[in-house]
Design a protein around this motif. Structure first.
Motif, PDB file in Angstrom:
ATOM      1  N   ILE A 117      14.403 -26.621 -20.482  1.00 54.30           N
ATOM      2  CA  ILE A 117      13.403 -25.619 -19.841  1.00 54.30           C
ATOM      3  C   ILE A 117      12.557 -25.251 -20.867  1.00 54.30           C
ATOM      4  O   ILE A 117      13.235 -25.244 -22.110  1.00 54.30           O
ATOM      5  N   ASN A 149       9.418 -22.756 -17.288  1.00 54.87           N
ATOM      6  CA  ASN A 149       8.635 -24.062 -17.081  1.00 54.87           C
ATOM      7  C   ASN A 149      10.031 -24.997 -17.141  1.00 54.87           C
ATOM      8  O   ASN A 149      10.477 -25.220 -18.258  1.00 54.87           O
ATOM      9  N   ILE A 150      10.231 -25.754 -16.227  1.00 51.82           N
ATOM     10  CA  ILE A 150      11.247 -26.741 -16.043  1.00 51.82           C
ATOM     11  C   ILE A 150      10.707 -28.047 -16.563  1.00 51.82           C
ATOM     12  O   ILE A 150       9.667 -28.529 -15.813  1.00 51.82           O
ATOM     13  N   GLU A 154      14.163 -33.223 -12.346  1.00 51.89           N
ATOM     14  CA  GLU A 154      13.378 -32.928 -11.130  1.00 51.89           C
ATOM     15  C   GLU A 154      14.212 -31.953  -9.972  1.00 51.89           C
ATOM     16  O   GLU A 154      13.563 -31.328  -9.407  1.00 51.89           O
ATOM     17  N   LYS A 191      13.673 -28.394 -10.171  1.00 49.93           N
ATOM     18  CA  LYS A 191      12.658 -27.965  -9.683  1.00 49.93           C
ATOM     19  C   LYS A 191      12.792 -27.954  -8.009  1.00 49.93           C
ATOM     20  O   LYS A 191      12.324 -27.042  -7.271  1.00 49.93           O
ATOM     21  N   ASP A 192      13.285 -28.822  -7.422  1.00 51.52           N
ATOM     22  CA  ASP A 192      13.531 -28.777  -5.883  1.00 51.52           C
ATOM     23  C   ASP A 192      14.301 -27.779  -5.402  1.00 51.52           C
ATOM     24  O   ASP A 192      13.910 -27.156  -4.478  1.00 51.52           O
ATOM     25  N   ARG A 217      12.366 -24.646  -5.438  1.00 47.96           N
ATOM     26  CA  ARG A 217      11.147 -24.646  -4.494  1.00 47.96           C
ATOM     27  C   ARG A 217      11.823 -24.268  -3.010  1.00 47.96           C
ATOM     28  O   ARG A 217      11.335 -23.475  -2.204  1.00 47.96           O
TER      29      ARG A 217
END
Length: 320
Positions: free
Chosen positions: A243, A296-297, A301, A304-305, A308
């Motif tokens: 990150i 900020n990742i 991914e 991030k999922d 979210r």
């Protein structure tokens, strides 16, 4: 340190343990083993009854004690800091006994050291994360009993509340050690109910008593061996996470990041890139979400999922 001071310090070290290895003396004073042998011989020639066991170490013959020694200001200050820590992280009995010990220490201090200690006393404070509590509800009120059990290899009977199982169970356990980590005291013991070594948070022990049963210490591993095994035990699956955060934000994160597996950090322009090795993305995501758009990742991914999904859950919860 001159030789006279070193000889006195070696004598104090010998009085502090039943057996002291030559290598321990060498490491503490940064001297060669040959110098250690000469120093011990000098003490023996001065009349100090020091015995030696081949392959084991040196010992002071029972009955010999060095007369009270004087403490430096720095040593007295360190002891005062220890007293402050004990007031917050010990139980009633250990705090009381430490207080008695400090009274004896103060009694042998010179006038200037006493004045120095008094000037420090009001200016050193150790705060705890919980508010005032009654002694019966003090989170570490069984430390003295556990120390007694450890010193005598005595089995303890306790009522332990597990947050994972959300139930209190009665356990008989053979203590192998206690340690402080993450603002909590932990008891490592062989649990007779689970037939294995367990980590018990001392503040979750509801009741504790010493039994009349004893166990053999040589049948159990040491605390150091247990902790080393736990450190070397790799998680079943680890993921690399990277990150980027603002430099100012990194300052507020401080050492908390190490609890989440921080391995490396590097400056990249006005950002700091942090690299983690973690076994739980969900756990890390819950921590990072409090910093909102300051994080900020970079990868993976999957993190991030996860973020979210959490944001969607929060949105649905508060906009219902």
């Amino acid at each position: 340190m001159n030789r006279i001071d070193r000889l006195t310090a070696i004598l104090i070290q010998l009085q502090g343990k039943k057996i002291v290895k030559a290598a321990e003396i060498s490491e503490r004073f940064n001297i060669s083993l040959r110098t250690v042998y000469r120093d011990v011989k000098a003490l023996q020639e001065a009349g100090v009854p020091i015995g030696a066991e081949a392959g084991t170490g040196y010992y002071i013959v029972d009955g010999y004690h060095l007369p009270p020694v004087m403490f430096s200001k720095e040593e007295a200050g360190a002891l005062l800091t220890g007293e402050k820590l004990m007031e917050q992280f010990g139980d009633h009995s250990s705090r009381k006994q430490f207080g008695f010990a400090m009274e004896k220490i103060r009694s042998v201090l010179r006038g200037s050291e006493k004045d120095f200690l008094e000037s420090l006393d009001e200016n050193i404070v150790v705060q705890r994360n919980y508010g005032p509590v009654e002694e019966d509800n003090f989170p570490n009120r069984f430390l003295s009993d556990l120390q007694h059990a450890l010193g005598h290899q005595q089995v303890v009977n306790m009522e332990y509340f597990s947050f994972q199982e959300e139930v209190a169970t009665r356990r008989e356990a053979e203590p192998i050690g206690i340690f402080h980590d993450g603002s909590n005291w932990h008891l490592i013991a062989w649990c007779r109910l689970r037939q294995g070594y367990r980590d018990f948070r001392v503040d979750r022990i509801r009741k504790l008593s010493l039994t009349s049963s004893y166990y053999k210490k040589d049948k159990r591993i040491s605390l150091q061996e247990y902790l080393e095994q736990r450190r070397s035990a790799a998680p079943e699956k680890t993921l690399l996470v990277k990150i980027a955060v603002d430099k100012e934000l990194r300052r507020y994160m401080r050492n908390q990041l190490y609890y989440f597996g921080l391995m490396d950090e590097a400056i990249n322009g006005d950002k700091i890139e942090l690299t983690f090795l973690t076994s739980g993305l969900h756990y890390l995501a819950r921590y990072l979400i409090m910093y909102t758009n300051g994080v900020n990742i970079l990868e993976p991914e999957a993190l991030k999922d996860t973020m979210r999904e959490m944001i969607t859950e929060l949105k649905d919860h508060y906009l219902m």
